[in-house]
Design a protein around this motif. Structure first.
Motif, PDB file in Angstrom:
ATOM      1  N   PRO A  47      54.943  36.792  43.479  1.00 28.02           N
ATOM      2  CA  PRO A  47      53.721  36.956  44.282  1.00 28.02           C
ATOM      3  C   PRO A  47      52.591  37.611  43.493  1.00 28.02           C
ATOM      4  N   ALA A  48      52.936  38.559  42.620  1.00 27.20           N
ATOM      5  CA  ALA A  48      51.917  39.204  41.796  1.00 27.20           C
ATOM      6  C   ALA A  48      51.352  38.226  40.772  1.00 27.20           C
ATOM      7  N   ASP A  49      52.211  37.375  40.201  1.00 28.32           N
ATOM      8  CA  ASP A  49      51.741  36.374  39.240  1.00 28.32           C
ATOM      9  C   ASP A  49      50.766  35.401  39.904  1.00 28.32           C
ATOM     10  N   ALA A  50      51.061  35.006  41.139  1.00 29.16           N
ATOM     11  CA  ALA A  50      50.180  34.090  41.869  1.00 29.16           C
ATOM     12  C   ALA A  50      48.848  34.751  42.183  1.00 29.16           C
ATOM     13  N   LEU A  51      48.881  36.014  42.602  1.00 31.73           N
ATOM     14  CA  LEU A  51      47.640  36.749  42.882  1.00 31.73           C
ATOM     15  C   LEU A  51      46.842  36.948  41.611  1.00 31.73           C
ATOM     16  N   PHE A  52      47.537  37.290  40.536  1.00 32.69           N
ATOM     17  CA  PHE A  52      46.875  37.493  39.249  1.00 32.69           C
ATOM     18  C   PHE A  52      46.148  36.222  38.807  1.00 32.69           C
ATOM     19  N   GLU A  53      46.781  35.066  39.009  1.00 33.13           N
ATOM     20  CA  GLU A  53      46.151  33.802  38.626  1.00 33.13           C
ATOM     21  C   GLU A  53      44.807  33.621  39.329  1.00 33.13           C
ATOM     22  N   TYR A 102      57.358  50.204  36.071  1.00 39.21           N
ATOM     23  CA  TYR A 102      57.820  49.300  37.122  1.00 39.21           C
ATOM     24  C   TYR A 102      57.071  47.987  37.022  1.00 39.21           C
ATOM     25  N   THR A 103      57.604  46.981  37.659  1.00 40.94           N
ATOM     26  CA  THR A 103      56.927  45.687  37.777  1.00 40.94           C
ATOM     27  C   THR A 103      56.997  45.246  39.236  1.00 40.94           C
ATOM     28  N   PRO A 104      55.941  44.585  39.711  1.00 38.79           N
ATOM     29  CA  PRO A 104      54.682  44.274  39.024  1.00 38.79           C
ATOM     30  C   PRO A 104      53.716  45.462  39.115  1.00 38.79           C
ATOM     31  N   GLN A 105      53.204  45.866  37.980  1.00 37.29           N
ATOM     32  CA  GLN A 105      52.241  46.962  37.925  1.00 37.29           C
ATOM     33  C   GLN A 105      50.909  46.427  37.422  1.00 37.29           C
ATOM     34  N   ALA A 106      49.838  46.775  38.121  1.00 38.97           N
ATOM     35  CA  ALA A 106      48.494  46.407  37.681  1.00 38.97           C
ATOM     36  C   ALA A 106      47.747  47.675  37.289  1.00 38.97           C
ATOM     37  N   VAL A 107      47.292  47.720  36.059  1.00 43.71           N
ATOM     38  CA  VAL A 107      46.475  48.834  35.576  1.00 43.71           C
ATOM     39  C   VAL A 107      45.018  48.403  35.642  1.00 43.71           C
ATOM     40  N   ILE A 108      44.206  49.191  36.326  1.00 40.24           N
ATOM     41  CA  ILE A 108      42.818  48.841  36.595  1.00 40.24           C
ATOM     42  C   ILE A 108      41.895  49.679  35.719  1.00 40.24           C
ATOM     43  N   LYS A 118      49.682  43.466  45.509  1.00 43.31           N
ATOM     44  CA  LYS A 118      48.900  43.833  46.690  1.00 43.31           C
ATOM     45  C   LYS A 118      47.401  43.727  46.387  1.00 43.31           C
ATOM     46  N   ARG A 119      46.813  42.648  46.897  1.00 43.37           N
ATOM     47  CA  ARG A 119      45.397  42.371  46.647  1.00 43.37           C
ATOM     48  C   ARG A 119      44.508  43.514  47.117  1.00 43.37           C
ATOM     49  N   ASP A 120      44.769  44.041  48.298  1.00 44.80           N
ATOM     50  CA  ASP A 120      43.924  45.108  48.836  1.00 44.80           C
ATOM     51  C   ASP A 120      43.989  46.359  47.966  1.00 44.80           C
ATOM     52  N   ASP A 121      45.182  46.665  47.446  1.00 43.64           N
ATOM     53  CA  ASP A 121      45.300  47.841  46.584  1.00 43.64           C
ATOM     54  C   ASP A 121      44.473  47.677  45.307  1.00 43.64           C
ATOM     55  N   ILE A 122      44.474  46.473  44.755  1.00 45.17           N
ATOM     56  CA  ILE A 122      43.696  46.216  43.542  1.00 45.17           C
ATOM     57  C   ILE A 122      42.204  46.356  43.829  1.00 45.17           C
ATOM     58  N   LEU A 123      41.752  45.744  44.923  1.00 43.04           N
ATOM     59  CA  LEU A 123      40.334  45.822  45.263  1.00 43.04           C
ATOM     60  C   LEU A 123      39.929  47.248  45.630  1.00 43.04           C
ATOM     61  N   ASP A 124      40.816  47.958  46.318  1.00 44.97           N
ATOM     62  CA  ASP A 124      40.527  49.358  46.659  1.00 44.97           C
ATOM     63  C   ASP A 124      40.406  50.216  45.399  1.00 44.97           C
ATOM     64  N   ALA A 125      41.229  49.908  44.395  1.00 47.95           N
ATOM     65  CA  ALA A 125      41.156  50.659  43.134  1.00 47.95           C
ATOM     66  C   ALA A 125      39.803  50.457  42.470  1.00 47.95           C
TER      67      ALA A 125
END
Length: 254
Positions: A47-53, A102-108, A118-125
């Motif tokens: 799911p994270a790979d799909a969102l990342f794309e 951990y995975t999936p981890q997004a560093v902003i 989690k799209r909302d977490d990324i946008l909130d960051a």
């Protein structure tokens, strides 16, 4: 998936000077940088790979996917994984002061980490960083000229205290990979901007600068990104101050 305990949200508390905003060569600046740490052997990652794309193909973010190798023992060796990607994630762990990766981890923007699925977490960051005036603040442009790769950067308001590394991150062209074993057995996942190599191109000392490098390596890659990234005294990665990306498939650069 996670290894031991982790803190969901962390901010790199490196003191950085105020930075000016000068126009890039093409007049644009990305909204931010997303570095996703993922694995073909992680059941939580598709799911994270799909969102990342979606972020990567939208065109206004610099999005880079680092495939780590520590889940390879689960029955499938990630075909895109590398020790360098794992090392970069552990370096962020030390910068953030957390106890595990951990995975999936997004560093902003090199400052905050969240769940990459989690799209909302990324946008909130991004919202949090922008409100704190910790978004990308230095313009970076890239272009190919003959046999050369030319990188140009803007300047900092306080040139005496601003410095960063100019980091080149090469990535592969998009590819669909079928996973025959492990936790994602039977899945076919499309991976975009999978990092294949990382190298330093020089130092930035707060002034507008120009860097010229051989472009020969680009011929074998899907593209590359340039990160203007502060580095702590211990050598750990810090805030990303500016960024640009070049995709060979369409010549798109931001």
């Amino acid at each position: 998936m996670e290894l031991r305990f982790f803190s969901r949200l962390a901010v790199v508390a490196l003191a950085m000077p105020a930075l000016t905003a000068a126009a890039t060569a093409d007049g644009t600046r990305p909204l931010g940088v997303i570095e996703l740490f993922t694995s073909q052997g992680c059941s939580s990652c598709p799911p994270a790979d799909a969102l990342f794309e979606k972020f990567a193909t939208k065109g206004d973010y610099v999005a880079l996917a680092y495939h780590v190798d520590y889940w390879d023992y689960l029955g499938w060796r990630d075909t895109l994984s590398s020790p360098d990607s794992t090392d970069r994630q552990y370096a962020y762990m030390r910068s953030f002061g957390t106890r595990s990766v951990y995975t999936p981890q997004a560093v902003i923007n090199g400052r905050i980490h969240v769940n990459g699925a989690k799209r909302d977490d990324i946008l909130d960051a991004f919202d949090e960083l922008n409100k704190a005036e910790q978004g990308l603040s230095v313009d970076v442009s890239v272009k190919l000229t003959g046999e050369s790769l030319v990188i140009e950067t803007g300047s900092a308001a306080s040139q005496s205290s601003a410095k960063a590394h100019v980091v080149l991150v090469y990535f592969d062209a998009p590819q669909a990979i079928a996973v025959p074993r492990g936790e994602n057995k039977g899945r076919t996942v499309t991976y975009v901007n999978a990092v294949s190599d990382i190298q330093s191109a020089g130092m930035w000392h707060g002034k507008a600068a120009r860097y010229e490098l051989p472009a020969t390596k680009i011929a074998t890659k899907g593209g590359f990104a340039v990160l203007l990234q502060a580095v702590g005294k211990d050598g750990m990665p810090g805030p990303v101050l500016g960024a640009a990306i070049y995709r060979k498939s369409d010549g798109n650069r931001i």
